[in-house]
Design a protein around this motif. Structure first.
Motif, PDB file in Angstrom:
ATOM      1  N   LEU A  96       0.861  -1.187   0.000  1.00 37.39           N
ATOM      2  CA  LEU A  96       0.000   0.000   0.000  1.00 37.39           C
ATOM      3  C   LEU A  96       0.898   1.238   0.000  1.00 37.39           C
ATOM      4  O   LEU A  96       1.896   1.249   0.705  1.00 37.39           O
ATOM      5  CB  LEU A  96      -0.914   0.000   1.237  1.00 37.39           C
ATOM      6  N   PRO A  97       0.566   2.231  -0.803  1.00 38.29           N
ATOM      7  CA  PRO A  97      -0.723   2.491  -1.442  1.00 38.29           C
ATOM      8  C   PRO A  97      -0.909   1.896  -2.839  1.00 38.29           C
ATOM      9  O   PRO A  97      -1.961   2.121  -3.432  1.00 38.29           O
ATOM     10  CB  PRO A  97      -0.733   4.017  -1.548  1.00 38.29           C
ATOM     11  N   SER A  98       0.042   1.139  -3.376  1.00 38.40           N
ATOM     12  CA  SER A  98      -0.101   0.757  -4.782  1.00 38.40           C
ATOM     13  C   SER A  98      -1.204  -0.283  -5.013  1.00 38.40           C
ATOM     14  O   SER A  98      -1.747  -0.376  -6.095  1.00 38.40           O
ATOM     15  CB  SER A  98       1.223   0.209  -5.310  1.00 38.40           C
ATOM     16  N   GLY A  99      -1.513  -1.083  -3.974  1.00 39.84           N
ATOM     17  CA  GLY A  99      -2.477  -2.158  -4.159  1.00 39.84           C
ATOM     18  C   GLY A  99      -1.894  -3.325  -4.919  1.00 39.84           C
ATOM     19  O   GLY A  99      -2.622  -4.168  -5.437  1.00 39.84           O
ATOM     20  N   ARG A 100      -0.549  -3.406  -4.991  1.00 37.85           N
ATOM     21  CA  ARG A 100       0.084  -4.523  -5.703  1.00 37.85           C
ATOM     22  C   ARG A 100       0.070  -5.773  -4.822  1.00 37.85           C
ATOM     23  O   ARG A 100       0.413  -5.705  -3.641  1.00 37.85           O
ATOM     24  CB  ARG A 100       1.538  -4.164  -6.046  1.00 37.85           C
ATOM     25  N   LEU A 101      -0.291  -6.893  -5.416  1.00 40.79           N
ATOM     26  CA  LEU A 101      -0.294  -8.162  -4.677  1.00 40.79           C
ATOM     27  C   LEU A 101       1.138  -8.657  -4.549  1.00 40.79           C
ATOM     28  O   LEU A 101       1.832  -8.854  -5.547  1.00 40.79           O
ATOM     29  CB  LEU A 101      -1.141  -9.204  -5.420  1.00 40.79           C
ATOM     30  N   LEU A 102       1.601  -8.851  -3.308  1.00 40.86           N
ATOM     31  CA  LEU A 102       2.978  -9.281  -3.080  1.00 40.86           C
ATOM     32  C   LEU A 102       3.075 -10.784  -2.893  1.00 40.86           C
ATOM     33  O   LEU A 102       4.011 -11.418  -3.334  1.00 40.86           O
ATOM     34  CB  LEU A 102       3.554  -8.582  -1.839  1.00 40.86           C
ATOM     35  N   LYS A 103       2.102 -11.357  -2.206  1.00 43.33           N
ATOM     36  CA  LYS A 103       2.188 -12.791  -1.926  1.00 43.33           C
ATOM     37  C   LYS A 103       0.841 -13.291  -1.415  1.00 43.33           C
ATOM     38  O   LYS A 103       0.097 -12.520  -0.797  1.00 43.33           O
ATOM     39  CB  LYS A 103       3.248 -13.052  -0.845  1.00 43.33           C
ATOM     40  N   VAL A 104       0.580 -14.568  -1.654  1.00 39.37           N
ATOM     41  CA  VAL A 104      -0.548 -15.233  -1.015  1.00 39.37           C
ATOM     42  C   VAL A 104       0.042 -16.268  -0.060  1.00 39.37           C
ATOM     43  O   VAL A 104       0.828 -17.116  -0.474  1.00 39.37           O
ATOM     44  CB  VAL A 104      -1.477 -15.894  -2.050  1.00 39.37           C
ATOM     45  N   ILE A 105      -0.292 -16.144   1.207  1.00 40.17           N
ATOM     46  CA  ILE A 105       0.240 -17.068   2.222  1.00 40.17           C
ATOM     47  C   ILE A 105      -0.821 -18.123   2.512  1.00 40.17           C
ATOM     48  O   ILE A 105      -1.904 -17.789   3.001  1.00 40.17           O
ATOM     49  CB  ILE A 105       0.574 -16.320   3.529  1.00 40.17           C
ATOM     50  N   PRO A 106      -0.542 -19.398   2.222  1.00 41.12           N
ATOM     51  CA  PRO A 106      -1.531 -20.414   2.579  1.00 41.12           C
ATOM     52  C   PRO A 106      -1.567 -20.606   4.097  1.00 41.12           C
ATOM     53  O   PRO A 106      -0.525 -20.643   4.740  1.00 41.12           O
ATOM     54  CB  PRO A 106      -1.032 -21.677   1.880  1.00 41.12           C
ATOM     55  N   VAL A 107      -2.763 -20.662   4.638  1.00 42.97           N
ATOM     56  CA  VAL A 107      -2.901 -20.829   6.089  1.00 42.97           C
ATOM     57  C   VAL A 107      -3.744 -22.075   6.366  1.00 42.97           C
ATOM     58  O   VAL A 107      -3.237 -23.127   6.726  1.00 42.97           O
ATOM     59  CB  VAL A 107      -3.524 -19.589   6.745  1.00 42.97           C
ATOM     60  N   PHE A 108      -5.057 -21.949   6.149  1.00 40.87           N
ATOM     61  CA  PHE A 108      -5.963 -23.058   6.471  1.00 40.87           C
ATOM     62  C   PHE A 108      -6.311 -23.881   5.239  1.00 40.87           C
ATOM     63  O   PHE A 108      -6.947 -24.917   5.351  1.00 40.87           O
ATOM     64  CB  PHE A 108      -7.248 -22.523   7.096  1.00 40.87           C
ATOM     65  N   SER A 109      -5.948 -23.411   4.061  1.00 36.85           N
ATOM     66  CA  SER A 109      -6.315 -24.126   2.847  1.00 36.85           C
ATOM     67  C   SER A 109      -5.087 -24.749   2.219  1.00 36.85           C
ATOM     68  O   SER A 109      -4.033 -24.116   2.134  1.00 36.85           O
ATOM     69  CB  SER A 109      -6.952 -23.161   1.840  1.00 36.85           C
ATOM     70  N   GLN A 110      -5.249 -25.981   1.764  1.00 31.01           N
ATOM     71  CA  GLN A 110      -4.185 -26.613   0.982  1.00 31.01           C
ATOM     72  C   GLN A 110      -3.866 -25.716  -0.198  1.00 31.01           C
ATOM     73  O   GLN A 110      -4.762 -25.126  -0.803  1.00 31.01           O
ATOM     74  CB  GLN A 110      -4.677 -27.954   0.438  1.00 31.01           C
ATOM     75  N   ASP A 111      -2.598 -25.610  -0.524  1.00 31.14           N
ATOM     76  CA  ASP A 111      -2.191 -24.759  -1.639  1.00 31.14           C
ATOM     77  C   ASP A 111      -1.213 -25.549  -2.497  1.00 31.14           C
ATOM     78  O   ASP A 111      -0.067 -25.776  -2.107  1.00 31.14           O
ATOM     79  CB  ASP A 111      -1.546 -23.487  -1.091  1.00 31.14           C
ATOM     80  N   ALA A 112      -1.694 -25.991  -3.653  1.00 27.00           N
ATOM     81  CA  ALA A 112      -0.873 -26.835  -4.516  1.00 27.00           C
ATOM     82  C   ALA A 112       0.366 -26.089  -4.991  1.00 27.00           C
ATOM     83  O   ALA A 112       1.425 -26.677  -5.173  1.00 27.00           O
ATOM     84  CB  ALA A 112      -1.708 -27.302  -5.713  1.00 27.00           C
ATOM     85  N   GLU A 113       0.256 -24.782  -5.157  1.00 23.99           N
ATOM     86  CA  GLU A 113       1.394 -23.998  -5.630  1.00 23.99           C
ATOM     87  C   GLU A 113       2.596 -24.135  -4.699  1.00 23.99           C
ATOM     88  O   GLU A 113       3.725 -24.293  -5.138  1.00 23.99           O
ATOM     89  CB  GLU A 113       0.985 -22.515  -5.725  1.00 23.99           C
ATOM     90  N   LYS A 114       2.324 -24.055  -3.403  1.00 20.63           N
ATOM     91  CA  LYS A 114       3.431 -24.096  -2.441  1.00 20.63           C
ATOM     92  C   LYS A 114       3.510 -25.451  -1.753  1.00 20.63           C
ATOM     93  O   LYS A 114       4.244 -25.611  -0.796  1.00 20.63           O
ATOM     94  CB  LYS A 114       3.252 -22.987  -1.409  1.00 20.63           C
ATOM     95  N   SER A 115       2.696 -26.399  -2.224  1.00 22.51           N
ATOM     96  CA  SER A 115       2.660 -27.745  -1.643  1.00 22.51           C
ATOM     97  C   SER A 115       2.190 -27.732  -0.185  1.00 22.51           C
ATOM     98  O   SER A 115       2.382 -28.698   0.542  1.00 22.51           O
ATOM     99  CB  SER A 115       4.027 -28.430  -1.755  1.00 22.51           C
TER     100      SER A 115
END
Lengths: 660, 199
Positions: A72-91
């Protein structure tokens, strides 16, 4: 002549104006906010290529079960952190190391509804150590480490259902809390739903956070079967207390939208957790059944362990006078927010038009003078007019949540009227109202629920998107809007879609995190039981039907890259150690026919894929992360022979028929 | 004048003691800079080891070098790293002895030996660079006709997409300072004796 000219001139002006009107009438207007989107707004959110944003924004993914990190303030997505959901991207939840993170007393649960991110605090100020977030569906609280931006711990909450009023830290992160939105039978048992009033209870949980960030349930408080909706802990003078809103004080169990909306006032439950500590020290807590798992990820072994805990200490108001008080608050209050001084406790009655601000000072004197309306199951109900500190009159419809700036102002979202209202704490005067697009839920100001808000930006987190962006079929990502709040009037700067539902968010100055951010894992600190700290340590071992492959990756090859002697029906554990010691050089691993996900291994880390070959043949494996100019060549073969075959177990790299 | 007469001896001791810093600080730095390495890859050459700004520097340089078939840089294969510490130790002890004997020819021998050693060391450094830059694996992944991969002895050079920089580091400047003090000491030693003779 002059007058004529003037008239003529006016005529042109009028003609031009009406033409302008015609044009604008024909042009589709964009919700009347086009005047805001001027160059000024564009430059205010412009972060030049290669430059950094001023703030990190941690947005919950809601039903995506994740946390997304925006600049912020750009609103650019930096990362998605898997927490409670399986995430195939990050295994995440697919590799052997992280599967235990999603373990619960119900077994492996690969999803949850992630609602409220909450940054750890020191002396009431965000400190950039951790981010906590609640899982609503199968009650859990997770802790994300902010040096790795990875989930490090998930604790399950027993005797609870719908962990919504959570995690909301105390001012030194002594505790994070977990209040049940859905009261459930206590103890959990097979009873008629209609026996709600008799058998159901509402449980509030206090989770102790130690210096390493490890979470353990310190105690639970057994309360009437209301719905405990949201929470915030006191700060400054009210440090030591945590406040929970309630609805359904009617204790209904069906057609709740009507039946739970009958009472003019529900309650804010004020819990004196310092008192709770005294009662526990005095032996007032009972240990009750409360089977739950504590799942911890170890950064040295790169592996999570899941530990079962069978009981929890519980305190009941009848045994512990002074532990809990109810503050009557109109009407089905949703958010409860404490101003930076800790004096005012703002209850947003979501079915009301007014905002209620209770005074902490008044509350203490009402308690001292025993100004009780009644007592419910051992909990004194304080007199409304003795605790009230002020009311913000009719600023909008459906108030939900309030955050604060550093100039004594508060900002409240109104869901039904879809706007954010700025008002003055103490004078209760409305200063400004801006629309949001659409139906705003939470809002976020960096540090806006701490003692030290940084009141430069405010983000509205919306529930409905409709026409804001290019259509993407029936489902649209939820929208967020960034406002400049540094001046007297709020000013819309930016509108951006988010991942899942941006249920709530937290913001923090980037400089509190940047310097701590880990670049890679030093390989000499790797304590994974199946690590290979160099190509000389790679090997393949068989024990019965189980095969362990100790494999390494470095630009741009796997070692070994030819493996034979695997059989149909084996459980093949491929332990891949990434030998790289450079920033941003992960290696991936994908195996044809592996019925899970890729591995994505950070430098210095070891991760394990379970591959269960089903067919004979020779199957390729390869690196999935474009690592170098020879990335495509980063491949290998696994030979699968029939079960019981004589093909010897061997492995090699580079040289034919030569073991490493 | 008595103070001045002690000065060459003091300078010689300082010249010797400065060299102790070589055991903790890098002598030389070779940096590789490219857009995808915004911080650069910085290799430090110590008197007894190779190091880097990051723990993985040497590995990262070897990973880069393997594309062009350059030999892996393995510190154990470089004998200089084993005996150079003794050479430095020799110069430190010798400086103290020279100062103690207070003989002007001893001063001259010390500084001459040091300067000769430095020239030889630079020549040795050049030979190593030449060897790494030219003894390329015929099976190299990428071959560049007519391209030299030899890093500069001193200065900056473009090597394919990398800017290679080779400059003395802290320890290197300490050697220069030591040589400077040694030269001054020797010069004064000769000059003072001369003046004394005249007077």
């Amino acid at each position: 002549m002059k007058a004529q000219k003037k008239l003529f001139g006016n005529g042109i002006a009028i003609a031009a104006l009406s033409l302008l009107f015609l044009i604008s009438a024909c042009t589709p207007t964009n919700n009347g906010n086009s005047g805001m989107l001027n160059n000024d707004a564009a430059s205010a959110v412009y972060v030049a290529p290669g430059e950094y944003d001023e703030f990190y924004g941690f947005f919950s993914g809601g039903f995506s079960g994740q946390v997304s990190v925006y600049g912020l303030p750009s609103g650019r997505l930096l990362k998605v952190i898997p927490v409670f959901s399986q995430d195939a991207e990050k295994s995440w939840g697919y590799n052997e190391e992280t599967k235990p993170m999603l373990n619960t007393s119900f077994g492996f649960i690969p999803w949850d509804d992630a609602h409220h991110p909450e940054l750890s605090q020191t002396d009431g100020e965000t400190d950039g150590r951790w981010l906590f977030i609640n899982g609503n569906n199968t009650p859990r609280v997770a802790r994300i480490g902010l040096s790795t931006f990875e989930t490090e711990e998930i604790i399950e909450i027993p005797n609870s259902g719908g962990n919504h009023s959570s995690p909301f830290t105390t001012e030194n992160t002594e505790y994070v809390v977990a209040g049940t939105r859905f009261s459930v039978p206590y103890p959990q048992k097979d009873v008629a739903i209609s026996s709600y009033e008799e058998n159901f209870k509402g449980m509030l949980t206090f989770i102790k956070v130690d210096d390493e960030g490890h979470m353990n349930i310190a105690f639970q408080v057994l309360l009437p079967a209301f719905d405990y909706d949201l929470a915030h802990s006191g700060k400054g003078k009210s440090h030591g207390w945590t406040f929970f809103t309630t609805y359904n004080t009617e204790q209904s169990h069906t057609l709740m939208e009507v039946n739970a909306s009958q009472n003019d006032k529900d309650f804010i439950a004020a819990i004196n957790w310092k008192k709770a500590e005294e009662y526990i020290a005095a032996g007032k807590a009972k240990n009750i059944p409360g089977k739950h798992y504590v799942n911890r990820y170890d950064e040295a072994t790169h592996t999570a362990t899941s530990t079962l805990v069978n009981t929890v200490p519980v305190l009941t108001p009848e045994d512990c006078p002074g532990l809990v008080y109810f503050l009557p608050t109109p009407k089905s209050p949703h958010g409860v927010d404490v101003d930076p001084t800790g004096e005012y406790i703002i209850g947003s009655g979501k079915l009301s038009a007014d905002l209620t601000a209770h005074s902490f000072t008044n509350m203490l004197s009402a308690i001292e003078n025993k100004e009780f309306e009644t007592t419910i199951q051992g909990v004194p109900v304080l007199k409304y007019d003795k605790v009230i500190g002020g009311v913000v009159k009719k600023p909008g419809l459906g108030p939900l949540h309030t955050e604060f700036d550093d100039k004594g102002n508060a900002y409240t979202t109104f869901f039904i009227s879809s706007n954010v209202v700025k008002w003055k704490v103490g004078t209760w005067e409305v200063l400004d109202i801006v629309p949001t697009y659409y139906s705003v839920g939470h809002l976020m100001i960096p540090g806006g629920d701490s003692k030290k808000p940084q009141g430069k930006y405010m983000v509205a987190l919306n529930k409905i998107t409709k026409d804001r962006y290019l259509p993407t079929g029936p489902e649209m990502n939820h929208s967020a809007q960034l406002y400049d709040i540094s001046g007297d009037k709020m000013k819309l700067l930016l509108d951006f879609p988010t991942v899942g539902e941006p249920h709530y968010a937290q913001g923090i100055s980037a400089d509190r995190i940047v310097s701590k951010s880990k670049k890679f894992y030093p390989i000499e600190e790797n304590q994974h039981p199946f690590k290979a700290l160099g190509e000389g340590q790679t090997k393949v071992e068989r024990s019965g039907k189980t095969v362990h492959v100790y494999m390494t990756s470095i630009r741009s090859h796997f070692a070994p890259d030819n493996i034979e002697g695997i059989q149909v029906g084996d459980d093949v554990y491929i332990h891949l150690t990434n030998l790289e010691q450079d920033f941003d050089v992960p290696h991936g691993l994908a195996v044809q026919g592996a019925r899970n996900a890729e591995l994505l291994v950070m430098p210095g880390q070891t991760e394990t894929m379970l591959w269960q070959p089903q067919r004979e043949g020779v199957f390729p494996f390869y690196c999935t992360d474009f690592c170098s100019a020879l990335h495509q060549e980063m491949q290998g073969y696994l030979r699968v022979s029939p079960s019981g075959s004589n093909t010897p177990l061997k492995w090699s790299l580079g040289e034919e028929e030569e073991e490493l | 004048m008595l103070k001045n007469r002690r000065l060459p001896q003091i300078l010689m001791i300082v010249a010797g003691l400065l060299l102790i810093l070589l055991f903790t600080k890098p002598i030389w730095r070779i940096s590789l800079i490219a857009p995808q390495y915004p911080d650069g890859v910085h290799m430090y050459i110590y008197v007894n080891k190779l190091g880097g700004k990051e723990p993985g520097t040497l590995q990262n340089i070897n990973i880069l070098n393997h594309y062009i078939g350059m030999k892996y840089i393995v510190p154990d294969d470089i004998p200089e790293l084993k005996y150079f510490p003794y050479v430095v130790g020799f110069f430190i002890i010798l400086a103290l002895l020279v100062s103690f004997t207070n003989n002007k020819y001893a001063f001259l021998i010390w500084i001459s030996l040091l300067l000769i050693s430095l020239i030889l060391a630079m020549y040795d450094f050049y030979l190593w660079e030449y060897d790494y830059g030219h003894s390329l694996d015929p099976n190299a992944i990428m071959k560049f006709e007519g391209e030299s991969f030899q890093p500069p002895l001193f200065g900056t050079k473009q090597v394919i997409t990398f800017t290679a920089k080779s400059y003395p580091h802290f320890g290197g400047y300490m050697i220069m300072l030591s040589a400077f003090f040694g030269t001054i000491a020797t010069y004064l030693k000769f000059k003072i004796k001369h003046e004394q003779v005249i007077s």
